[in-house]
Structures are given as structure tokens and as C-alpha cells.
Enzyme design. Structure first.
Site, PDB file in Angstrom:
ATOM      1  N   SER A 145      46.107  40.405  39.422  1.00 11.75           N
ATOM      2  CA  SER A 145      45.897  40.055  40.415  1.00 11.75           C
ATOM      3  C   SER A 145      45.804  38.515  40.532  1.00 11.75           C
ATOM      4  O   SER A 145      45.942  37.864  39.478  1.00 11.75           O
ATOM      5  CB  SER A 145      44.376  40.484  41.063  1.00 11.75           C
ATOM      6  OG  SER A 145      43.839  39.822  41.918  1.00 11.75           O
ATOM      7  N   TYR A 158      35.243  41.937  38.276  1.00 11.92           N
ATOM      8  CA  TYR A 158      36.899  42.001  38.698  1.00 11.92           C
ATOM      9  C   TYR A 158      37.698  40.888  38.125  1.00 11.92           C
ATOM     10  O   TYR A 158      38.875  41.217  37.255  1.00 11.92           O
ATOM     11  CB  TYR A 158      36.988  41.921  40.352  1.00 11.92           C
ATOM     12  CG  TYR A 158      38.350  42.218  40.746  1.00 11.92           C
ATOM     13  CD1 TYR A 158      38.500  43.741  40.939  1.00 11.92           C
ATOM     14  CD2 TYR A 158      39.317  41.222  40.973  1.00 11.92           C
ATOM     15  CE1 TYR A 158      40.058  44.056  41.473  1.00 11.92           C
ATOM     16  CE2 TYR A 158      40.534  41.535  41.390  1.00 11.92           C
ATOM     17  CZ  TYR A 158      40.919  42.815  41.793  1.00 11.92           C
ATOM     18  OH  TYR A 158      42.126  43.244  42.239  1.00 11.92           O
TER      19      TYR A 158
HETATM   20  P1  NAD Z   1      43.202  51.439  46.397  1.00 12.70           P
HETATM   21  O1  NAD Z   1      41.725  51.385  46.470  1.00 12.70           O
HETATM   22  O2  NAD Z   1      44.128  51.923  47.457  1.00 12.70           O
HETATM   23  O3  NAD Z   1      43.735  52.478  44.843  1.00 12.70           O
HETATM   24  C1  NAD Z   1      43.140  52.518  43.900  1.00 12.70           C
HETATM   25  C2  NAD Z   1      43.292  53.759  43.168  1.00 12.70           C
HETATM   26  O4  NAD Z   1      42.555  53.620  42.005  1.00 12.70           O
HETATM   27  C3  NAD Z   1      42.589  54.992  44.126  1.00 12.70           C
HETATM   28  O5  NAD Z   1      43.504  55.883  44.508  1.00 12.70           O
HETATM   29  C4  NAD Z   1      41.540  55.335  43.087  1.00 12.70           C
HETATM   30  O6  NAD Z   1      41.116  56.649  43.344  1.00 12.70           O
HETATM   31  C5  NAD Z   1      41.971  55.127  41.990  1.00 12.70           C
HETATM   32  N1  NAD Z   1      40.709  54.881  41.044  1.00 12.70           N
HETATM   33  C6  NAD Z   1      39.695  54.138  40.896  1.00 12.70           C
HETATM   34  N2  NAD Z   1      38.756  54.201  40.069  1.00 12.70           N
HETATM   35  C7  NAD Z   1      39.368  55.366  39.128  1.00 12.70           C
HETATM   36  C8  NAD Z   1      38.812  56.073  37.991  1.00 12.70           C
HETATM   37  N3  NAD Z   1      37.839  55.689  37.401  1.00 12.70           N
HETATM   38  N4  NAD Z   1      39.717  56.779  37.383  1.00 12.70           N
HETATM   39  C9  NAD Z   1      40.814  57.126  38.116  1.00 12.70           C
HETATM   40  N5  NAD Z   1      41.397  56.621  39.254  1.00 12.70           N
HETATM   41  C10 NAD Z   1      40.468  55.591  39.881  1.00 12.70           C
HETATM   42  O7  NAD Z   1      43.376  50.105  45.801  1.00 12.70           O
HETATM   43  P2  NAD Z   1      44.757  49.065  45.744  1.00 12.70           P
HETATM   44  O8  NAD Z   1      44.487  47.987  46.546  1.00 12.70           O
HETATM   45  O9  NAD Z   1      46.087  49.860  45.713  1.00 12.70           O
HETATM   46  O10 NAD Z   1      44.625  48.541  44.052  1.00 12.70           O
HETATM   47  C11 NAD Z   1      45.441  49.005  43.006  1.00 12.70           C
HETATM   48  C12 NAD Z   1      45.516  47.977  41.928  1.00 12.70           C
HETATM   49  O11 NAD Z   1      46.036  46.533  42.733  1.00 12.70           O
HETATM   50  C13 NAD Z   1      44.060  47.383  41.630  1.00 12.70           C
HETATM   51  O12 NAD Z   1      44.048  47.193  40.124  1.00 12.70           O
HETATM   52  C14 NAD Z   1      43.620  46.060  42.083  1.00 12.70           C
HETATM   53  O13 NAD Z   1      42.609  45.337  41.534  1.00 12.70           O
HETATM   54  C15 NAD Z   1      45.125  45.513  42.198  1.00 12.70           C
HETATM   55  N6  NAD Z   1      45.191  44.629  43.222  1.00 12.70           N
HETATM   56  C16 NAD Z   1      44.933  44.777  44.584  1.00 12.70           C
HETATM   57  C17 NAD Z   1      44.904  43.903  45.636  1.00 12.70           C
HETATM   58  C18 NAD Z   1      44.599  44.120  47.089  1.00 12.70           C
HETATM   59  O14 NAD Z   1      44.634  43.051  47.854  1.00 12.70           O
HETATM   60  N7  NAD Z   1      44.643  45.357  47.461  1.00 12.70           N
HETATM   61  C19 NAD Z   1      45.264  42.679  45.237  1.00 12.70           C
HETATM   62  C20 NAD Z   1      45.636  42.019  43.983  1.00 12.70           C
HETATM   63  C21 NAD Z   1      45.328  43.347  42.971  1.00 12.70           C
END
Ligand code: NAD
Length: 263
Positions: A145, A158
Site C-alpha cells: 500500500s 496497518y
Molecule cells: P477487501 O476487503 O475487498 O478484500 C480483502 C479480502 O481479504 C476479503 O475477501 C477478506 O475476507 C479477506 N480476509 C481478511 N481477513 C482474512 C483472514 N483472516 N483470513 C482470510 N482472508 C481474510 O479488501 P481490498 O481493498 O481488496 O484489499 C486487499 C489488499 O489490498 C489488502 O492487503 C489491503 O491492505 C490492500 N490495499 C487496499 C487498498 C484499498 O484502497 N482498497 C489500498 C492499498 C492496499
């Protein structure tokens, strides 16, 4: 112009995006960025392990990609160690957020976030790297991120976890290079996913402002490009990192942040 001339030395061939015969393990693949990565890798020919705690959604993505669902809670080390160890590509993506001032931050949430976002990637890699080394090829894509490179207030767990993932990624890059394994981070700004939609409400409460203002004044404040990025755009970068076009790229962090870190 000579159209029959040989390709430039080192240039990938015409089928360079083909991942047929490769197996990709994607965590958090039931939603958002992980789902987009699973779809993109499957479209390129990879067999996909769809790893997530959300059973129904994981089964749906497995159906959509022709992959296999592995329903595990990544905060449980025993469950993590039961995952398949024969992946050629690992996308460490699963994550969660908790927004609170540090002096009010629940220690158990801090521990949970490190378990899912740092320890689980470590455990998955320590079991899959031997397979990659044996094949002389592997790709590790860590969805970090902007918060792997910059801090924001109220996100101590985070920011700590993402900085930890950056260190893990660089170490794997050094150890994996002699075995044909690359390891890189992708560093998105705010992506249009359920994780962000949930954060809007939490940030509104933390800052005492409305939800529209959170998006405009907080989330897009630091980006030069005034829009959220889409999950498919992040998946395209992940796919590129798995292609021969990126075979010399390792140990890096690739910001997809609309100019946030240019400041
Ligand atoms: P999201 O919430 O849409 O998806 C996250 C997924 O991780 C979900 O399906 C959830 O069930 C799964 N998950 C969470 N905890 C879990 C656990 N204990 N065991 C198994 N699965 C688990 O989130 P996203 O936005 O797609 O984020 C995905 C990654 O991208 C993350 O690491 C997040 O930090 C990173 N990210 C997201 C953004 C953003 O703006 N959305 C920005 C930068 C980085």
C-alpha cells in the site's frame, strides 16, 4: 524497413503473458483486489488457489476462475500451514484495517492485523519457496500500500504491517534471485473495494466529518489524480510482474498511487 529482423536481445516472445502450467495462490481472493488478481491470472492461463475466510464468496470466485477455493482464516497459523505448497506464483493480498488513535488501539486488533498481513505471508512463502526453487522460477507479488511507504494517523497496525511486508518482500527478493524467483510489492493508493467503503465510515467518525468529505478531503487530498483506482488496474500490474517483461524487476515497491508519493 526490414520486418523480418530478429527481436531485440532479451525481448520477451509473442506469448509472453501465457501462464499456462503455472499455479497461483492468491490470498483474500474472494473480494476486491484479490478477486481481480485471481481473475487476471486465470485469464492468462494459471490455475488459481482462491484463499479466503469468506467461504461463499471464495467458492464463487473459484467457480468464476476455474480454480480451487481454500477456506482458511489466515490469522490461524495451523490453518495457514495446511495450504498447498506447490504454488509458482504467490499473491499476498488479504488484509484488513482498523482505524483508531494509537492510545485507544485495541492490542488484540493490532496482533490480528500483523498475523494476517505479515505472519501469514511469511508462513505461505516459507512453504512455497522450495517448490519455486525446485522449478527455477517463481513470482511473489505482495499487495502492500502507499501505507508501506508513508504513514497516516490512526492506522498504526496497518502501517506497521505494510512496512513489515515491504521488508519481507525485499528479503525474499535477495534469497530468491539465484533460484529465478522475483519478489515485489505493489503500493496502491485508495482502491474502490469493500475495504475502502468500510473505512469511509470509520474515518468519518474518527475525524468528525461527513462521508463525502472523507473521500474528497482525506482520501484524495494527497493524490494528484482525483479518483480512486479500480481493482482491475492493480491486477494488471500484478500480471505484468508475473510476465517476462518484469523478470529483472525484484525487491521493488511499485506505487500505483496517483502521485501521492511524488509529494
Ligand atoms: P477487501 O476487503 O475487498 O478484500 C480483502 C479480502 O481479504 C476479503 O475477501 C477478506 O475476507 C479477506 N480476509 C481478511 N481477513 C482474512 C483472514 N483472516 N483470513 C482470510 N482472508 C481474510 O479488501 P481490498 O481493498 O481488496 O484489499 C486487499 C489488499 O489490498 C489488502 O492487503 C489491503 O491492505 C490492500 N490495499 C487496499 C487498498 C484499498 O484502497 N482498497 C489500498 C492499498 C492496499
Amino acid at each position: 524497413m526490414d520486418t523480418t529482423s530478429a527481436p531485440l536481445p532479451g525481448a520477451p516472445g509473442p506469448d509472453s503473458w501465457d501462464l499456462a502450467g503455472r499455479t497461483a495462490l492468491v490470498t483474500g481472493a474472494a473480494s476486491g483486489i484479490g478477486r481481480a488478481c485471481a481473475v487476471a491470472l486465470a485469464a492468462a492461463g494459471a490455475r488459481v488457489y482462491v484463499v479466503d475466510v469468506a467461504a461463499e464468496a471464495a467458492e464463487a470466485v473459484a467457480g468464476e476462475t476455474g480454480g480451487t477455493a481454500h477456506v482458511v482464516d489466515l490469522s490461524d497459523p495451523v490453518a495457514v500451514d495446511s495450504l498447498p505448497d506447490d504454488a509458482d506464483i504467490v499473491v499476498n493480498n488479504a488484509g484488513l484495517q482498523h482505524v483508531a488513535p494509537l492510545h485507544e488501539f485495541p492490542p488484540e486488533r493490532f496482533t490480528l492485523i500483523q498475523r494476517v498481513m505479515v505472519e501469514a505471508p511469511f508462513r505461505i512463502l516459507r512453504r512455497t519457496l522450495p517448490h519455486m526453487y525446485a522449478r527455477g522460477w517463481g513470482r511473489v507479488v505482495n499487495i502492500s500500500s502507499v501505507h508501506g511507504l508513508r504513514a497516516s494517523a490512526f492506522k498504526s497496525a496497518y502501517v506497521t504491517a505494510k512496512h513489515g511486508l515491504e521488508g519481507l518482500s525485499k528479503t525474499v527478493a535477495l534469497e530468491g534471485a539465484p533460484h529465478g524467483v522475483t519478489s515485489n510489492c505493489i503500493n496502491p493508493g485508495y482502491v474502490r473495494t469493500p475495504l475502502v467503503e468500510n473505512q469511509v465510515a470509520a474515518q468519518a467518525a474518527a475525524h468528525g466529518i461527513g462521508e463525502d468529505e472523507v473521500v474528497e478531503r482525506i482520501m484524495l487530498d494527497r493524490t494528484a489524480i482525483k479518483r480512486l483506482i479500480e481493482p482491475a488496474e492493480v491486477a494488471e500490474a500484478a500480471l505484468w510482474l508475473c510476465s517476462p517483461h518484469a523478470s529483472y524487476m525484484t525487491g521493488t515497491s511499485l506505487p500505483l498511487d496517483g502521485g501521492w508519493t511524488a509529494r
